[in-house]
Motif scaffolding. Sequence first.
Motif, PDB file in Angstrom:
ATOM      1  N   ALA A 216       0.431  -0.978  -0.043  1.00  6.91           N
ATOM      2  CA  ALA A 216      -0.124   0.406  -0.289  1.00  6.91           C
ATOM      3  C   ALA A 216       0.463   1.150  -0.208  1.00  6.91           C
ATOM      4  O   ALA A 216       2.206   1.373   0.649  1.00  6.91           O
ATOM      5  N   TYR A 217       0.905   2.756  -0.701  1.00 10.25           N
ATOM      6  CA  TYR A 217       1.012   3.914  -0.369  1.00 10.25           C
ATOM      7  C   TYR A 217       0.044   4.939  -0.176  1.00 10.25           C
ATOM      8  O   TYR A 217      -0.766   4.411  -1.445  1.00 10.25           O
ATOM      9  N   SER A 218       0.318   5.841   0.278  1.00 11.52           N
ATOM     10  CA  SER A 218       0.379   7.054   0.521  1.00 11.52           C
ATOM     11  C   SER A 218       0.652   8.436  -0.062  1.00 11.52           C
ATOM     12  O   SER A 218       1.919   8.515   0.333  1.00 11.52           O
ATOM     13  N   TYR A 219       0.083   9.262  -1.088  1.00 11.88           N
ATOM     14  CA  TYR A 219       0.474  10.462  -1.524  1.00 11.88           C
ATOM     15  C   TYR A 219       0.087  11.485  -0.666  1.00 11.88           C
ATOM     16  O   TYR A 219      -0.033  12.171  -1.252  1.00 11.88           O
ATOM     17  N   ALA A 220      -0.362  11.294   0.603  1.00  9.95           N
ATOM     18  CA  ALA A 220      -1.412  12.406   1.279  1.00  9.95           C
ATOM     19  C   ALA A 220      -0.208  13.687   1.644  1.00  9.95           C
ATOM     20  O   ALA A 220      -0.902  14.828   2.433  1.00  9.95           O
ATOM     21  N   PHE A 221       0.933  12.878   2.041  1.00 11.37           N
ATOM     22  CA  PHE A 221       2.298  14.047   2.609  1.00 11.37           C
ATOM     23  C   PHE A 221       2.733  14.529   1.220  1.00 11.37           C
ATOM     24  O   PHE A 221       3.301  16.097   2.193  1.00 11.37           O
ATOM     25  N   GLU A 222       1.980  14.811  -0.083  1.00 13.12           N
ATOM     26  CA  GLU A 222       2.746  15.725  -0.883  1.00 13.12           C
ATOM     27  C   GLU A 222       1.684  16.106  -1.390  1.00 13.12           C
ATOM     28  O   GLU A 222       1.754  17.495  -2.512  1.00 13.12           O
ATOM     29  N   LEU A 223       0.215  15.715  -1.210  1.00 14.37           N
ATOM     30  CA  LEU A 223      -0.653  16.359  -1.904  1.00 14.37           C
ATOM     31  C   LEU A 223      -2.327  17.048  -1.041  1.00 14.37           C
ATOM     32  O   LEU A 223      -1.932  15.978  -0.470  1.00 14.37           O
ATOM     33  N   GLU A 224      -2.541  17.771  -2.316  1.00 16.45           N
ATOM     34  CA  GLU A 224      -3.485  17.652  -1.019  1.00 16.45           C
ATOM     35  C   GLU A 224      -4.835  16.730  -1.240  1.00 16.45           C
ATOM     36  O   GLU A 224      -5.008  16.139  -1.941  1.00 16.45           O
ATOM     37  N   THR A 225      -5.845  17.442  -0.457  1.00 13.82           N
ATOM     38  CA  THR A 225      -7.153  16.768  -0.409  1.00 13.82           C
ATOM     39  C   THR A 225      -8.247  16.572  -2.258  1.00 13.82           C
ATOM     40  O   THR A 225      -8.403  17.965  -2.091  1.00 13.82           O
TER      41      THR A 225
END
Length: 377
Positions: A216-225
């Motif tokens: 699993a991967y999340s890009y919340a650290f660099e992209l907005e909601t």
Amino acid sequence: MFDVYITKAAKYLPNEAVSNDEMEDYLGLINDTASKARRIILRNNKITNRYYAVDKNGKSTHSNAELTRNAVAQLFDENFTDQDLEVLSCGTSSPDVLAPSHAAMVHGLLKNRSVELNSSMGICCSGMNALKYGFLSIKSGNSKNAICTGSEKVSTWLSSPKYNHEIVNLKNLEEQPIIAFKKDFLRWMLSDGAGAFLLENKPSGEISLKIEWMEAYSYAFELETCMYAGGDKLENGEIKAWSDYKPEQWLNESVFAVKQDVKILDEFILPKGVESMSDAMAKHNITADQIDYFLPHVSSNFFVEGLRKGLIEKGVDIAEEKWFMNLLRVGNVGSASIYIALEELMYSGKLKKGDRILLSVPESGRFSFAYAYLTVC
């Protein structure tokens, strides 16, 4: 570490299939006016049938917990009864209540015995996160079996009465009584249903699917909601929570409506999907020729060709005949979609021992992606 197998799969789609022309019969008209965006959105997503857990009067026929229970109940038989269950792990983006947890509400309907519970909250990846909890529980030896689910009940969230106060407020302000596209868009994309898998530490029955790995991967650290509910997006990209609004604003501004920022969806969903899938495959030394069936959850058929081209550019050329999707027939059921697709493939008669399956699930909430690699045995 123990091996983990999906030994049974089940789905529950409520009531009869709803065609494109019938959608507003169930969801209703906002401001007594047919949506101008509906036909354009449906032309792009190419969904022809979906299911709603409401009748034409907007009255619920099932809760989310009931949809899930109905899927789970199909996994029990004389070889595996409800008394054998050890772990119940449920994912959803549309729980019936804020608390207790969705898994607890499902367990309350099962009325079997004390089990370990896990609830995974989020959007589409919540179903995969629920699956990973069961996978890791068995793999570590914590349990011998688990039932994992993905389910959605969004029809009541999308019904026209939920927007009426906003329309009245707009009229009072002498503004155009039309809800924003970010709210109208998802009314023609989402639908109801549930899927469930039985996981065990050994194969069982005529067909089992060994879970080789999950990532699993999340890009919340660099992209907005991008996709959200229970708040609204400010000009600086931050989300203002429902609890920071006055109660009258909850209705006047449809704060609890499901919304999507289509601009950043188009900009990031495919590139980040391609990047994360390529990374997952590289981590486990998997190449395209080691995939016999590719099950990508896509919210709309609009993204399929772009995803295919993006993967090819990354060196992941999965032949078109290996792609397996049922979006057009059952709709976008969010966290349940990957369960419903795999259930159909598992019992299609197409699989043979040794076949390898890659599951791919994106989530536009704040751009998360989940993958699972399975072997037929």
